[in-house]
Design an enzyme around this catalytic site. Structure first.
Site, PDB file in Angstrom:
ATOM      1  N   CYS A  83      17.370  13.534 -17.910  1.00 28.32           N
ATOM      2  CA  CYS A  83      17.746  12.511 -16.932  1.00 28.32           C
ATOM      3  C   CYS A  83      18.364  11.359 -17.718  1.00 28.32           C
ATOM      4  O   CYS A  83      18.345  11.355 -18.949  1.00 28.32           O
ATOM      5  CB  CYS A  83      16.551  12.038 -16.098  1.00 28.32           C
ATOM      6  SG  CYS A  83      15.306  11.136 -17.052  1.00 28.32           S
ATOM      7  N   LEU A  98       0.868  -1.176   0.000  1.00 26.19           N
ATOM      8  CA  LEU A  98       0.000   0.000   0.000  1.00 26.19           C
ATOM      9  C   LEU A  98       0.905   1.226   0.000  1.00 26.19           C
ATOM     10  O   LEU A  98       1.397   1.653   1.043  1.00 26.19           O
ATOM     11  CB  LEU A  98      -0.922  -0.003   1.225  1.00 26.19           C
ATOM     12  CG  LEU A  98      -2.197  -0.848   1.119  1.00 26.19           C
ATOM     13  CD1 LEU A  98      -1.881  -2.320   0.874  1.00 26.19           C
ATOM     14  CD2 LEU A  98      -3.040  -0.708   2.375  1.00 26.19           C
ATOM     15  N   ILE A  99       1.167   1.754  -1.164  1.00 20.51           N
ATOM     16  CA  ILE A  99       2.189   2.782  -1.323  1.00 20.51           C
ATOM     17  C   ILE A  99       1.567   4.168  -1.414  1.00 20.51           C
ATOM     18  O   ILE A  99       0.618   4.390  -2.151  1.00 20.51           O
ATOM     19  CB  ILE A  99       3.082   2.500  -2.543  1.00 20.51           C
ATOM     20  CG1 ILE A  99       4.255   3.468  -2.597  1.00 20.51           C
ATOM     21  CG2 ILE A  99       2.291   2.520  -3.851  1.00 20.51           C
ATOM     22  CD1 ILE A  99       5.532   2.875  -3.055  1.00 20.51           C
ATOM     23  N   LYS A 114      -8.491   3.739   7.437  1.00 18.77           N
ATOM     24  CA  LYS A 114      -7.521   2.645   7.312  1.00 18.77           C
ATOM     25  C   LYS A 114      -8.235   1.302   7.133  1.00 18.77           C
ATOM     26  O   LYS A 114      -7.763   0.437   6.384  1.00 18.77           O
ATOM     27  CB  LYS A 114      -6.613   2.599   8.544  1.00 18.77           C
ATOM     28  CG  LYS A 114      -5.662   3.781   8.668  1.00 18.77           C
ATOM     29  CD  LYS A 114      -4.604   3.761   7.582  1.00 18.77           C
ATOM     30  CE  LYS A 114      -3.617   4.910   7.712  1.00 18.77           C
ATOM     31  NZ  LYS A 114      -2.738   4.789   8.872  1.00 18.77           N
TER      32      LYS A 114
END
EC number: 2.8.1.4
Length: 482
Positions: free
Chosen positions: A456, A183-184, A265
């Site tokens: 980059c 769960l990011i 949550k």
């Protein structure tokens, strides 16, 4: 170019069949990554080690970077390989390479030998060590705690001289453990917890509950793609995005203020559990640490866990925040986390630290669970490898250029460490360095009459940042891909 890869010692305490399976998986992981980024590099499994070789040194830095960031590797030996005729020939070759290393220093020779020879490993150490001691007057033999250890390996008719030893990640090869769903949020904790499970051998899929719109999702995709690309690119994993704003709106409207944090949550875990079940993923991973915020007391964590049958793993449960930030800095996710917006903590003004089951259930009885089911059903999932492609498709107006046009400014958006290691210098061109995590706050201060070319190493971050800047109304950005 030759590297000798030593698998993590924990692999060798397994049974013979498990050891073979783990080392085979490690070999395949290395080969898959190396082949995707280089050419003419061979990978061989030698039972107790893996050899990575090439006739050319063209990809030396790239291969070393891959090996030191691949799970399951204890250390990597960088070696010079040559043929030898006899013991004295070995000594002469070692002298040529080691003389400048042992001058005015104490040293010891350590040797390993495989195959049939007319000398033992100890005889090899004594002969070479004695010869070096006589040939280099300022050097002195010291068997314990010397300044320099000269490492020599003999295998058949090949001499391997160890030029350097590089520390690996440790852990288990990716894919030897079952899959997990992280769960990011893009912050310090979720990035570090994801990394720890990659290191331990699990394929980590990413689930993002979007509370902050497109800009937040772009940032989380960046850190997820970074973790996968840096540490786990041998695996095919998913990135799943769930629009959780309708759920938050329902909570804000229906739920008592003090219960909001815990109930949010619980909704996360319900949704993640459904997604994990759909994709046959065995466990959820969160970055929660005991007592860090109100929802992370033992009582509240127990109530959060109870809403799903899916195993919930919390690798940071006893970590201090300082230690988490230090590891984030070490693995390269700190810069992402510094500028990542945080939304979860703002929805409850007086959160409970000791929720009561009956009260939670009473508040949730007011909640329309069809909203939760709908957002899970509509969740968008993609192969994480397509994040770079999506950035191109999502912003086709972001032009890529190979040459710098007149009066344009090149913005090197790499991290300071990357820029220091390989500075970008273009003759006659104004090159400025603004790390990607500062672009959002500093780009507006630049002269907006000019065109800026974002640079980059691989072009992924520059495209994502160009998309972000254009969403903010800046149309004077392009991607520089020389």
């Amino acid at each position: 170019m030759k590297f000798i890869v030593k698998p993590h010692p924990e692999i060798f305490v397994k049974s013979e069949s498990v050891r073979k399976r783990f080392t085979k998986i490690l070999e395949c992981n290395i080969r898959n990554i190396v082949k995707s980024r280089t050419e003419s590099v061979a990978v061989f499994n030698r039972r107790d080690h893996i050899e990575v070789t090439s006739e050319s040194n063209e990809y030396h830095a790239e291969v070393l970077e891959i090996l030191t960031h691949t799970p399951g590797i204890h250390h990597v030996l960088e070696v010079k390989q040559s043929e030898f005729k006899d013991l004295h020939d070995i000594y002469e070759q070692v002298l040529e390479l080691s003389r400048p290393l042992i001058e005015n220093k104490t040293f010891v020779v350590r040797a390993k030998r495989r195959g049939k020879h007319d000398f033992t490993s100890i005889e090899l150490e004594r002969y070479v060590g004695g010869g070096l001691n006589q040939a280099v007057e300022s050097a002195r033999v010291k068997l314990h705690n010397p300044d320099v250890t000269v490492k020599v390996e003999v295998s058949g008719d090949k001499l391997n001289q160890v030029l350097a030893r590089h520390k690996g990640l440790g852990g288990f090869p990716l894919g030897t453990q079952e899959d997990v769903l992280s769960l990011i949020s893009g912050g310090f904790d979720s990035g570090v917890s994801s990394y720890l499970h990659i290191k331990r051998g699990s394929k980590v899929h990413y689930c993002f509950f979007n509370l902050g719109g497109p800009a937040h999702e772009i940032g989380v995709k960046q850190v997820s793609h970074y973790l996968w690309n840096k540490y786990g690119s041998s695996a095919k994993v998913r990135f799943i995005s769930v629009d959780f704003e309708p759920v938050v709106a329902e909570i804000l409207e229906k739920v008592d203020d003090g219960q909001m944090g815990v109930i949010l949550k619980r909704m996360f875990m319900r949704a993640a559990g459904m997604i994990a079940e759909k994709f046959k993923i065995e466990a959820l991973v969160t970055g929660e640490a005991l007592g860090q915020v109100s929802s992370q007391t033992l009582t509240n964590l127990r109530h959060i866990d109870n809403v799903t049958d899916t195993l919930i793993l919390r690798p940071l449960i006893n970590w201090d925040k300082e230690d988490i930030i230090n590891l984030a800095r070490e693995i390269g996710t700190e810069d992402f986390a510094k500028t990542m917006p945080e939304y979860c903590g703002v929805i409850s003004k007086k959160p409970t630290v000791k929720a009561v089951k009956e009260k939670l259930e009473a508040e949730e009885a007011k909640f329309d669970f069809s909203i939760l089911e709908k957002v899970v059903y509509e969740a968008r999932q993609m192969d994480i490898r397509d994040i770079a492609k999506e950035s191109e498709q999502a912003a086709p107006e972001v032009e890529q250029v190979q040459a710098v046009e007149e009066h344009a400014v090149v913005l090197d958006i790499r991290s300071p460490d990357e820029e220091d290691d390989n500075p970008l210098e273009i003759a006659g061109v104004d090159v400025k360095h603004i790390p990607f995590y500062k672009l959002g706050t500093q780009f507006g201060d630049l002269d907006q009459s000019k065109t800026y070319l974002l640079y980059c190493d691989r072009g992924v971050m520059s495209r994502l940042q160009a998309l972000y800047l254009q969403e903010q109304g800046f149309n004077n950005v392009k991607v520089y891909r020389p």
